[in-house]
Structures are given as C-alpha cells and as structure tokens.
Design a protein around this motif. Structure first.
Motif, PDB file in Angstrom:
ATOM      1  N   HIS A  11      49.316  48.750  39.232  1.00 50.54           N
ATOM      2  CA  HIS A  11      48.835  48.670  37.844  1.00 50.54           C
ATOM      3  C   HIS A  11      49.097  47.308  37.217  1.00 50.54           C
ATOM      4  CE1 HIS A  11      52.756  50.832  36.862  1.00 50.54           C
ATOM      5  NE2 HIS A  11      52.815  49.802  36.049  1.00 50.54           N
ATOM      6  N   SER A  12      50.154  46.597  37.661  1.00 51.67           N
ATOM      7  CA  SER A  12      50.383  45.227  37.150  1.00 51.67           C
ATOM      8  C   SER A  12      49.244  44.310  37.602  1.00 51.67           C
ATOM      9  CB  SER A  12      51.712  44.670  37.656  1.00 51.67           C
ATOM     10  OG  SER A  12      52.793  45.451  37.204  1.00 51.67           O
ATOM     11  N   ILE A  13      48.790  44.506  38.838  1.00 49.73           N
ATOM     12  CA  ILE A  13      47.725  43.654  39.375  1.00 49.73           C
ATOM     13  C   ILE A  13      46.382  43.980  38.705  1.00 49.73           C
ATOM     14  CG2 ILE A  13      46.391  43.188  41.499  1.00 49.73           C
ATOM     15  CD1 ILE A  13      49.189  43.212  42.951  1.00 49.73           C
ATOM     16  N   ASP A  14      46.160  45.251  38.365  1.00 52.19           N
ATOM     17  CA  ASP A  14      44.944  45.574  37.589  1.00 52.19           C
ATOM     18  C   ASP A  14      44.903  44.726  36.314  1.00 52.19           C
ATOM     19  OD1 ASP A  14      43.858  47.498  39.278  1.00 52.19           O
ATOM     20  OD2 ASP A  14      44.905  49.160  38.297  1.00 52.19           O
ATOM     21  N   SER A  15      46.025  44.673  35.595  1.00 51.41           N
ATOM     22  CA  SER A  15      46.050  43.909  34.331  1.00 51.41           C
ATOM     23  C   SER A  15      45.980  42.406  34.599  1.00 51.41           C
ATOM     24  CB  SER A  15      47.323  44.187  33.537  1.00 51.41           C
ATOM     25  OG  SER A  15      47.646  45.521  33.584  1.00 51.41           O
ATOM     26  N   PHE A  16      46.608  41.959  35.685  1.00 53.55           N
ATOM     27  CA  PHE A  16      46.555  40.539  36.030  1.00 53.55           C
ATOM     28  C   PHE A  16      45.101  40.120  36.323  1.00 53.55           C
ATOM     29  CE2 PHE A  16      47.402  37.256  39.535  1.00 53.55           C
ATOM     30  CZ  PHE A  16      47.522  36.202  38.629  1.00 53.55           C
ATOM     31  N   ILE A  17      44.379  40.970  37.052  1.00 56.17           N
ATOM     32  CA  ILE A  17      42.974  40.648  37.362  1.00 56.17           C
ATOM     33  C   ILE A  17      42.130  40.643  36.086  1.00 56.17           C
ATOM     34  CG2 ILE A  17      40.883  41.422  38.572  1.00 56.17           C
ATOM     35  CD1 ILE A  17      42.742  42.339  40.886  1.00 56.17           C
ATOM     36  N   GLU A  18      42.409  41.590  35.189  1.00 49.81           N
ATOM     37  CA  GLU A  18      41.693  41.586  33.896  1.00 49.81           C
ATOM     38  C   GLU A  18      41.937  40.281  33.155  1.00 49.81           C
ATOM     39  OE1 GLU A  18      42.309  44.840  31.051  1.00 49.81           O
ATOM     40  OE2 GLU A  18      42.039  46.170  32.778  1.00 49.81           O
ATOM     41  N   PHE A  19      43.185  39.836  33.136  1.00 50.16           N
ATOM     42  CA  PHE A  19      43.547  38.559  32.497  1.00 50.16           C
ATOM     43  C   PHE A  19      42.792  37.405  33.168  1.00 50.16           C
ATOM     44  CE2 PHE A  19      46.244  34.859  33.512  1.00 50.16           C
ATOM     45  CZ  PHE A  19      46.385  34.274  32.261  1.00 50.16           C
ATOM     46  N   LEU A  20      42.762  37.388  34.503  1.00 52.91           N
ATOM     47  CA  LEU A  20      42.062  36.304  35.216  1.00 52.91           C
ATOM     48  C   LEU A  20      40.571  36.333  34.888  1.00 52.91           C
ATOM     49  CD1 LEU A  20      43.700  36.429  38.780  1.00 52.91           C
ATOM     50  CD2 LEU A  20      44.052  34.680  37.031  1.00 52.91           C
ATOM     51  N   GLU A  21      39.990  37.531  34.866  1.00 48.70           N
ATOM     52  CA  GLU A  21      38.547  37.639  34.583  1.00 48.70           C
ATOM     53  C   GLU A  21      38.224  37.092  33.200  1.00 48.70           C
ATOM     54  OE1 GLU A  21      36.272  41.162  36.573  1.00 48.70           O
ATOM     55  OE2 GLU A  21      38.173  41.914  35.811  1.00 48.70           O
ATOM     56  N   LYS A  22      39.105  37.370  32.228  1.00 44.28           N
ATOM     57  CA  LYS A  22      38.856  36.903  30.854  1.00 44.28           C
ATOM     58  C   LYS A  22      39.041  35.404  30.726  1.00 44.28           C
ATOM     59  CE  LYS A  22      40.070  40.940  28.152  1.00 44.28           C
ATOM     60  NZ  LYS A  22      41.361  41.590  28.218  1.00 44.28           N
ATOM     61  N   GLU A  23      40.088  34.882  31.385  1.00 46.98           N
ATOM     62  CA  GLU A  23      40.510  33.502  31.096  1.00 46.98           C
ATOM     63  C   GLU A  23      40.115  32.489  32.153  1.00 46.98           C
ATOM     64  OE1 GLU A  23      42.817  32.876  28.410  1.00 46.98           O
ATOM     65  OE2 GLU A  23      42.772  34.982  27.802  1.00 46.98           O
ATOM     66  N   HIS A  24      39.950  32.932  33.410  1.00 48.59           N
ATOM     67  CA  HIS A  24      39.882  31.933  34.488  1.00 48.59           C
ATOM     68  C   HIS A  24      38.734  32.074  35.468  1.00 48.59           C
ATOM     69  CE1 HIS A  24      43.693  30.054  33.482  1.00 48.59           C
ATOM     70  NE2 HIS A  24      44.052  31.260  33.115  1.00 48.59           N
ATOM     71  N   LEU A  25      38.255  33.291  35.709  1.00 48.02           N
ATOM     72  CA  LEU A  25      37.276  33.457  36.776  1.00 48.02           C
ATOM     73  C   LEU A  25      35.864  33.422  36.212  1.00 48.02           C
ATOM     74  CD1 LEU A  25      38.911  36.275  38.937  1.00 48.02           C
ATOM     75  CD2 LEU A  25      39.243  33.800  39.045  1.00 48.02           C
ATOM     76  N   LYS A  26      35.280  32.250  36.279  1.00 50.81           N
ATOM     77  CA  LYS A  26      33.900  32.107  35.791  1.00 50.81           C
ATOM     78  C   LYS A  26      33.015  31.775  36.988  1.00 50.81           C
ATOM     79  CE  LYS A  26      35.378  31.979  31.387  1.00 50.81           C
ATOM     80  NZ  LYS A  26      36.168  33.168  31.224  1.00 50.81           N
ATOM     81  N   SER A  27      31.991  32.612  37.212  1.00 47.98           N
ATOM     82  CA  SER A  27      31.117  32.333  38.362  1.00 47.98           C
ATOM     83  C   SER A  27      29.978  31.397  37.976  1.00 47.98           C
ATOM     84  CB  SER A  27      30.572  33.615  38.956  1.00 47.98           C
ATOM     85  OG  SER A  27      30.196  34.496  37.961  1.00 47.98           O
TER      86      SER A  27
END
Ligand code: 4NP
Length: 161
Positions: free
Chosen positions: A145-161
């Motif tokens: 569950h920590s990684i679910d939230s970490f991925i959400e954070f990355l998607e919002k802030e860092h992962l731009k395709s």
C-alpha cells in the motif's frame, strides 16, 4: 525524456528492498508505465553482495503473485547522483544513506518508504529477518500500500509521457 530512476534501500538487500523493487515493478507494469520509470534496490551493508534474496521473501512474494529477480548489491556514493528517488525502508537506513552523501542537495530525494503510506501505523518498514511468516506478510502488505501511494505521487509529479 529520461526515465525516472528509483532506488529502494534496506540493510541487507535480501528481504525488504528487493521485495519493494519487485512490487514496484509489478505495479508499474500493470499500469503500463514501464517506459517511464526504472527501479533497482541495494543495501547499506555489504553482507549479502551477489546473494539471491532470502528464500522466505521469495516464497512470500510468490504467494502474493510477485516474482523477485535480484542479486544483492551495496549502496555506493554514485547511486546518490544516479537516482531521482532513494527510498529507505527504516530510519537507520535513511541516516546511513544521508551519511554517504556529501551534498545537502541530495536530502530532498532521500525519503522514507512510509512517508508515502497514507494510513501509516508506523514510520518504518520493519525488518522481518529474525521473525516468521507473519512478519514477512506484514512487510508485504506495508510495502504494497505504500508503493500504491508512491506511484500515485510519481504519476502526479514526475511521470509525464
Ligand atoms: P533486509 O533484512 O535489510 O530487509 O534485507 C536483513 C537481512 C539480513 C541481515 C539484516 C537485515 N543480516 O544481518 O544479515
């Protein structure tokens, strides 16, 4: 666009961090984000360099549908430059990673895994090494569950395709 690079760090690199790496990659593949991000893991100690993960970790991960593919390696000063996020499993790992860094500008990318946990019952991923299957399953659930939230954070802030 360079990939965002994530490094998961624990003490021995045979229990928590290789599991975090494997869960992260599993979830990233399921979300079809593998072209945007890469991940590895390592230990602050050198006890298990070249070793496969603890058999109890491999078995528990498989029980939860996750395959681990990793050989132990030790954290180096170069990793602090090479990675965008360095995710520590516990406070002791966090302190040791900061100690290896001679640049204060690394501090912002060195984070505790559970700082991403939206419903934390503690701030550390406990070391399961001296425990039993219940401890390994507890670690799996905390990481998942920590990684679910970490991925959400990355998607919002860092992962731009
Ligand atoms: P890890 O667990 O840091 O989650 O990989 C440990 C594995 C081995 C040892 C300590 C912690 N050890 O002392 O060998």
């Amino acid at each position: 666009m360079p990939k965002t690079r994530i490094l998961f760090v624990c003490l021995g690199n045979i229990c928590r961090s290789p599991l975090a790496e494997a869960i992260f990659k599993h979830k990233i593949r399921a979300k079809k984000l593998a072209h945007l991000v890469e991940a590895d893991s390592c230990g602050t100690a050198n006890y298990h360099v070249g070793d496969t993960p603890d058999p109890r970790t491999i078995k528990n991960a498989l029980k939860n549908g996750v395959v681990i593919d990793h050989l132990g390696r030790q954290l180096s000063a170069r990793d602090l430059e090479a990675y965008d996020f360095i995710i520590a499993m516990d406070r002791s790992n966090h302190t040791n990673i900061l100690r290896l860094s001679n640049a204060t500008d690394h501090a912002h990318k060195i984070r505790l895994m559970r700082s991403f946990d939206i419903n934390p019952s503690g701030d550390e991923v406990p070391d399961p090494y001296y425990g039993d299957e219940e401890g390994f399953q507890n670690v799996f659930e905390i990481l998942s569950h920590s990684i679910d939230s970490f991925i959400e954070f990355l998607e919002k802030e860092h992962l731009k395709s």
